[in-house]
Scaffold this motif. Structure first.
Motif, PDB file in Angstrom:
ATOM      1  N   TYR A 261       0.800  -1.224   0.000  1.00  0.00           N
ATOM      2  CA  TYR A 261       0.000   0.000   0.000  1.00  0.00           C
ATOM      3  C   TYR A 261       0.834   1.276   0.000  1.00  0.00           C
ATOM      4  O   TYR A 261       1.913   1.342   0.594  1.00  0.00           O
ATOM      5  N   ILE A 262       0.299   2.304  -0.661  1.00  0.00           N
ATOM      6  CA  ILE A 262       0.838   3.662  -0.583  1.00  0.00           C
ATOM      7  C   ILE A 262      -0.301   4.607  -0.201  1.00  0.00           C
ATOM      8  O   ILE A 262      -1.476   4.318  -0.445  1.00  0.00           O
ATOM      9  N   GLY A 263       0.059   5.728   0.399  1.00  0.00           N
ATOM     10  CA  GLY A 263      -0.925   6.739   0.766  1.00  0.00           C
ATOM     11  C   GLY A 263      -0.566   8.067   0.121  1.00  0.00           C
ATOM     12  O   GLY A 263       0.610   8.419  -0.006  1.00  0.00           O
ATOM     13  N   VAL A 264      -1.592   8.824  -0.286  1.00  0.00           N
ATOM     14  CA  VAL A 264      -1.420  10.116  -0.954  1.00  0.00           C
ATOM     15  C   VAL A 264      -2.367  11.118  -0.301  1.00  0.00           C
ATOM     16  O   VAL A 264      -3.529  10.799  -0.054  1.00  0.00           O
ATOM     17  N   LYS A 265      -1.869  12.340  -0.029  1.00  0.00           N
ATOM     18  CA  LYS A 265      -2.718  13.343   0.617  1.00  0.00           C
ATOM     19  C   LYS A 265      -2.580  14.702  -0.048  1.00  0.00           C
ATOM     20  O   LYS A 265      -1.469  15.119  -0.407  1.00  0.00           O
ATOM     21  N   TYR A 266      -3.722  15.389  -0.188  1.00  0.00           N
ATOM     22  CA  TYR A 266      -3.769  16.780  -0.637  1.00  0.00           C
ATOM     23  C   TYR A 266      -4.562  17.603   0.377  1.00  0.00           C
ATOM     24  O   TYR A 266      -5.423  17.077   1.091  1.00  0.00           O
ATOM     25  N   HIS A 267      -4.321  18.901   0.387  1.00  0.00           N
ATOM     26  CA  HIS A 267      -5.260  19.864   0.952  1.00  0.00           C
ATOM     27  C   HIS A 267      -5.893  20.618  -0.208  1.00  0.00           C
ATOM     28  O   HIS A 267      -5.195  21.020  -1.150  1.00  0.00           O
TER      29      HIS A 267
ATOM     30  N   LEU B  63      -7.985  15.664   1.460  1.00  0.00           N
ATOM     31  CA  LEU B  63      -8.301  14.578   0.533  1.00  0.00           C
ATOM     32  C   LEU B  63      -7.134  13.604   0.606  1.00  0.00           C
ATOM     33  O   LEU B  63      -6.003  13.940   0.229  1.00  0.00           O
ATOM     34  N   CYS B  64      -7.395  12.427   1.124  1.00  0.00           N
ATOM     35  CA  CYS B  64      -6.336  11.450   1.353  1.00  0.00           C
ATOM     36  C   CYS B  64      -6.802  10.097   0.826  1.00  0.00           C
ATOM     37  O   CYS B  64      -7.963   9.721   1.045  1.00  0.00           O
ATOM     38  N   TYR B  65      -5.945   9.393   0.114  1.00  0.00           N
ATOM     39  CA  TYR B  65      -6.371   8.088  -0.385  1.00  0.00           C
ATOM     40  C   TYR B  65      -5.272   7.035  -0.242  1.00  0.00           C
ATOM     41  O   TYR B  65      -4.088   7.335  -0.156  1.00  0.00           O
ATOM     42  N   LEU B  66      -5.745   5.806  -0.172  1.00  0.00           N
ATOM     43  CA  LEU B  66      -4.892   4.621  -0.079  1.00  0.00           C
ATOM     44  C   LEU B  66      -5.078   3.805  -1.343  1.00  0.00           C
ATOM     45  O   LEU B  66      -6.207   3.579  -1.784  1.00  0.00           O
ATOM     46  N   THR B  67      -3.973   3.371  -1.930  1.00  0.00           N
ATOM     47  CA  THR B  67      -4.049   2.477  -3.080  1.00  0.00           C
ATOM     48  C   THR B  67      -2.813   1.576  -3.055  1.00  0.00           C
ATOM     49  O   THR B  67      -2.092   1.540  -2.069  1.00  0.00           O
ATOM     50  N   THR B  68      -2.595   0.855  -4.126  1.00  0.00           N
ATOM     51  CA  THR B  68      -1.496  -0.115  -4.167  1.00  0.00           C
ATOM     52  C   THR B  68      -0.338   0.379  -5.037  1.00  0.00           C
ATOM     53  O   THR B  68      -0.530   1.178  -5.959  1.00  0.00           O
TER      54      THR B  68
ATOM     55  N   PRO C 258       1.520  16.316  -4.066  1.00  0.00           N
ATOM     56  CA  PRO C 258       0.890  15.704  -2.895  1.00  0.00           C
ATOM     57  C   PRO C 258       1.926  15.157  -1.926  1.00  0.00           C
ATOM     58  O   PRO C 258       3.082  14.921  -2.287  1.00  0.00           O
ATOM     59  N   GLU C 259       1.509  14.949  -0.674  1.00  0.00           N
ATOM     60  CA  GLU C 259       2.300  14.190   0.283  1.00  0.00           C
ATOM     61  C   GLU C 259       2.092  12.707  -0.023  1.00  0.00           C
ATOM     62  O   GLU C 259       0.960  12.270  -0.242  1.00  0.00           O
ATOM     63  N   VAL C 260       3.166  11.935  -0.039  1.00  0.00           N
ATOM     64  CA  VAL C 260       3.085  10.511  -0.388  1.00  0.00           C
ATOM     65  C   VAL C 260       3.875   9.706   0.622  1.00  0.00           C
ATOM     66  O   VAL C 260       4.952  10.124   1.068  1.00  0.00           O
ATOM     67  N   ILE C 261       3.337   8.543   0.992  1.00  0.00           N
ATOM     68  CA  ILE C 261       4.051   7.629   1.886  1.00  0.00           C
ATOM     69  C   ILE C 261       3.929   6.213   1.337  1.00  0.00           C
ATOM     70  O   ILE C 261       2.870   5.820   0.828  1.00  0.00           O
ATOM     71  N   ASN C 262       5.033   5.463   1.428  1.00  0.00           N
ATOM     72  CA  ASN C 262       5.056   4.068   0.972  1.00  0.00           C
ATOM     73  C   ASN C 262       4.990   3.119   2.160  1.00  0.00           C
ATOM     74  O   ASN C 262       5.139   3.522   3.315  1.00  0.00           O
ATOM     75  N   GLU C 263       4.794   1.871   1.854  1.00  0.00           N
ATOM     76  CA  GLU C 263       4.922   0.782   2.844  1.00  0.00           C
ATOM     77  C   GLU C 263       3.967   0.936   4.029  1.00  0.00           C
ATOM     78  O   GLU C 263       4.339   0.703   5.182  1.00  0.00           O
ATOM     79  N   ILE C 264       2.739   1.343   3.770  1.00  0.00           N
ATOM     80  CA  ILE C 264       1.733   1.373   4.837  1.00  0.00           C
ATOM     81  C   ILE C 264       1.304  -0.062   5.122  1.00  0.00           C
ATOM     82  O   ILE C 264       0.885  -0.786   4.216  1.00  0.00           O
TER      83      ILE C 264
ATOM     84  N   GLY D 252       0.671   4.082  19.311  1.00  0.00           N
ATOM     85  CA  GLY D 252       0.343   4.626  18.007  1.00  0.00           C
ATOM     86  C   GLY D 252       0.534   3.592  16.920  1.00  0.00           C
ATOM     87  O   GLY D 252       0.376   2.386  17.140  1.00  0.00           O
ATOM     88  N   ASP D 253       0.915   4.057  15.733  1.00  0.00           N
ATOM     89  CA  ASP D 253       1.076   3.149  14.597  1.00  0.00           C
ATOM     90  C   ASP D 253       2.200   2.145  14.810  1.00  0.00           C
ATOM     91  O   ASP D 253       2.235   1.098  14.155  1.00  0.00           O
ATOM     92  N   ALA D 254       3.138   2.441  15.708  1.00  0.00           N
ATOM     93  CA  ALA D 254       4.220   1.488  15.978  1.00  0.00           C
ATOM     94  C   ALA D 254       3.701   0.222  16.641  1.00  0.00           C
ATOM     95  O   ALA D 254       4.332  -0.834  16.569  1.00  0.00           O
ATOM     96  N   ALA D 255       2.529   0.314  17.295  1.00  0.00           N
ATOM     97  CA  ALA D 255       1.916  -0.859  17.934  1.00  0.00           C
ATOM     98  C   ALA D 255       0.866  -1.513  17.052  1.00  0.00           C
ATOM     99  O   ALA D 255       0.508  -2.674  17.249  1.00  0.00           O
ATOM    100  N   GLY D 256       0.366  -0.788  16.073  1.00  0.00           N
ATOM    101  CA  GLY D 256      -0.652  -1.337  15.178  1.00  0.00           C
ATOM    102  C   GLY D 256      -1.463  -0.224  14.559  1.00  0.00           C
ATOM    103  O   GLY D 256      -1.764   0.776  15.207  1.00  0.00           O
ATOM    104  N   MET D 257      -1.827  -0.398  13.300  1.00  0.00           N
ATOM    105  CA  MET D 257      -2.531   0.645  12.557  1.00  0.00           C
ATOM    106  C   MET D 257      -3.855   0.116  12.043  1.00  0.00           C
ATOM    107  O   MET D 257      -3.901  -0.893  11.342  1.00  0.00           O
ATOM    108  N   ILE D 258      -4.951   0.792  12.409  1.00  0.00           N
ATOM    109  CA  ILE D 258      -6.260   0.421  11.886  1.00  0.00           C
ATOM    110  C   ILE D 258      -6.378   0.918  10.451  1.00  0.00           C
ATOM    111  O   ILE D 258      -5.773   1.935  10.080  1.00  0.00           O
ATOM    112  N   THR D 259      -7.121   0.211   9.633  1.00  0.00           N
ATOM    113  CA  THR D 259      -7.261   0.608   8.232  1.00  0.00           C
ATOM    114  C   THR D 259      -7.918   1.978   8.136  1.00  0.00           C
ATOM    115  O   THR D 259      -8.873   2.268   8.860  1.00  0.00           O
ATOM    116  N   PRO D 260      -7.417   2.859   7.251  1.00  0.00           N
ATOM    117  CA  PRO D 260      -7.978   4.205   7.142  1.00  0.00           C
ATOM    118  C   PRO D 260      -9.463   4.222   6.790  1.00  0.00           C
ATOM    119  O   PRO D 260     -10.152   5.196   7.089  1.00  0.00           O
TER     120      PRO D 260
END
Length: 370
Positions: free
Chosen positions: A168-174, A206-211, A249-255, A271-279
């Protein structure tokens, strides 16, 4: 020797730092960036966090957040259902929220080491040595890992989830666009979903998750958006009509949403270091704040009750699982349901006529005020 070193200055780290410093502990927080900065995040927070934030002296109203009370879910073809959010929530950018908490923590006496990375953490003699980039080392009784989704520190700790890459990757805009300020929308598309909701200053996140495969297939983010996201008519309208406030956009890999452990090498993770719920469940920020409270409670008990480290680690792990394990499981199940275009259409069409089922999912992925 320091009392507590916190690795990572997101919501979980900042809230923990505030709570521990208010109780009189010597706290140092290490963050690899300098505030303020943007983060890939949906920027919606459930109101369940408000009582605890108020107890820390946090005045959310001063940030002028958007008040959010309604939820909309869209299938890839644009079929929608709406529901009322029982607790409601607020929208505020991480740029504003994290910077505010950072300034508040400074006022409480938290020492910040910014623009430095933690390179290694070793435990021995009932204490930790934290090695920083630049050669400095911190000696401390406790280390709290609040550093996010996936870092080199996870590799050094040989954490099991790190052995497999996340797709997964995440992308965010304002953005600015014509959209109800009291509504959070989750908009599905092939192999992903986007969320949009109001934040401060008449802006929207506006934030989205894709592959990675989606991105690889279309070579760049704009081409992927036009080929995939535009198939959802609600997303197409946003992309064609909104004013985008970032050049890029802001982009993050390896979610990753893999199961993690709450204690590693005697470090407490939060926080996310212990576990991350799906957005898709829209509750990650509230969970980070709540995990910060749980970590704070257990660390305060550790320092006041004879520093029994084994007891603290066992009790913290149990408390974390009791509070969050079911939410994480439900979140992963919901994500699988909306990972397929066909299943997404079926799910939205079905849930539309069974509102009690929608409310049940919301209750299982959100908590009570704390």
């Amino acid at each position: 020797m320091k009392d507590v070193v916190i690795v990572g200055g997101g919501l979980a780290g900042l809230v923990s730092a505030l709570g521990l410093a208010k109780a009189g502990l010597q706290v140092t927080l290490v963050e690899k960036k300098a505030y303020p900065f943007h983060k890939v995040c949906g920027e919606y927070v459930s109101n369940e966090v408000l009582p605890y934030l108020q107890s820390l002296g946090v005045d959310i109203s001063s940030l002028k957040p958007a008040n959010i009370s309604r939820f909309l879910l869209s299938s890839p073809k644009g079929n929608t259902l709406e529901a009322k959010l029982d607790l409601g929530g607020f929208g505020v950018s991480r740029y504003t929220f994290d910077h505010y908490l950072y300034q508040l923590a400074q006022q409480q006496g938290v020492q910040f080491i910014l623009e430095r990375q933690v390179q290694d953490v070793t435990f021995g003699g009932d204490a930790f040595d934290v090695a920083l980039s630049g050669g400095e080392s911190l000696h401390t009784a406790v280390v709290l890992g609040a550093y996010g989704k996936r870092t080199n520190l996870d590799r050094q700790l040989n954490r099991q989830f790190f052995r497999q890459r996340s797709p997964y990757i995440g992308v965010k805009y304002h953005i600015r666009h014509d959209f109800p300020k009291d509504l959070i929308a989750l908009l599905n598309f092939a192999d992903g979903y986007a969320g949009t909701s109001a934040i401060e200053d008449d802006r929207y996140c506006l934030c989205y998750l894709t592959t990675r495969e989606n991105l690889k297939k279309h070579r760049n983010i704009p081409a992927m958006e036009q080929a995939i996201l535009y198939r959802n008519p609600h997303l197409r309208q946003i992309f064609e009509e909104a004013e985008f406030l970032y050049e890029q956009p802001e982009v993050i890999n390896e979610i990753t949403f893999a199961t993690k452990t709450a204690v590693e090498n005697h470090m407490l993770m939060c926080g996310d270091a212990a576990g991350m719920i799906t957005p898709l469940c829209g509750n990650g920020m509230a969970m980070a704040i709540h995990s910060g409270k749980i970590a704070t409670d257990h660390l305060l008990a550790f320092f006041s009750n004879g520093r029994n480290r084994q007891e603290m680690e066992v009790n913290y792990s149990l408390a974390w699982k009791k509070r969050f394990a079911n939410r994480m499981t439900v979140g992963r199940t919901v994500q699988r349901l909306f990972g397929s275009t066909v299943l997404s259409e079926i799910a939205v069409s079905t849930l539309k006529y069974f509102p009690f089922a929608t409310r049940s999912v919301m209750r299982q992925t959100h908590g009570e005020p704390f």
